[in-house]
Design a protein around this motif. Sequence first.
Motif: not given
Length: 280
Positions: A189-197
């Motif tokens: 989930r953290r990686e998804q949010l970083r990817h999104m940013a």
Amino acid sequence: MDKRDLSSLFRERLRTLLQRYAGNQSAFAASIGIDRSALSQMLSETSTRLPRAETLLTIAAEHKVSLDWLMGLSHDEGLTGEIRESFEIEEGSGNFDDTLLASWHAEAVGTKIRYVPAGIPDLLRTEALIDYEAEISNRSREAQAGETRYRIDYNRRPETDMEVCMPRHTLEIFARGLGVWSGFPEEARREQLRHMAALLDELYPTFRMFLYDGRMRYSVPYTIFGPYRVAVYVGDMYLVLNATSAVRTLTRHFDNLIRSAEINPHEAPAFASKLAEMRF
């Protein structure tokens, strides 16, 4: 249009279909998947409620009329709307490039596309999230991955103009691993949010994401393809409206969502990054 006027027009159109129907009211009700008492309630002058979306879709499909006409939004009975099951869009060759959604995006190049997603926007998903959502929904992983790649490539084109508006709480729920994402690992989930940013920062300003307070506003997921059509996602199918009045109405609805946004596009990357670092 006032809700009472809308329900009155719907009853008038429904009675027209009943008069044309060869069978009795019980048979008509059965043809649209309801019982006779439910049909009687629809026809009652004292009711201002409209049927569920699934029932409206069934009436339009079974009796070969447009949803616009059935709802009193058009005088033309012709099938100005299209009802397409999602698997008809996602299957075929397995390539998103060959689907109706891809053709609608291509048609709308040079105009503004407005998008209210059902969850994490397709083009912002990581491979891990695509795999997870494909598994829990029993949908084609290849089709979803193809859609994500297509949308990223599409939004990297200089002529692209896309606005996304969604509840801020969707991202907060995702970050906490709640709801449908309860089985998705924390680090993923953290990686998804970083990817999104990173993508939000890269694609800005041709791709702009607004976040509103989901407690104050509500919207079903839909996409407005310029002035041409609106595709409303209703679960396992898309309801596609081509009538000018419908496009304008949903465009106004989208603009009202943007006006209520708490987080604007230039702030969205930082918001996603902050969520990625929070401890819940």
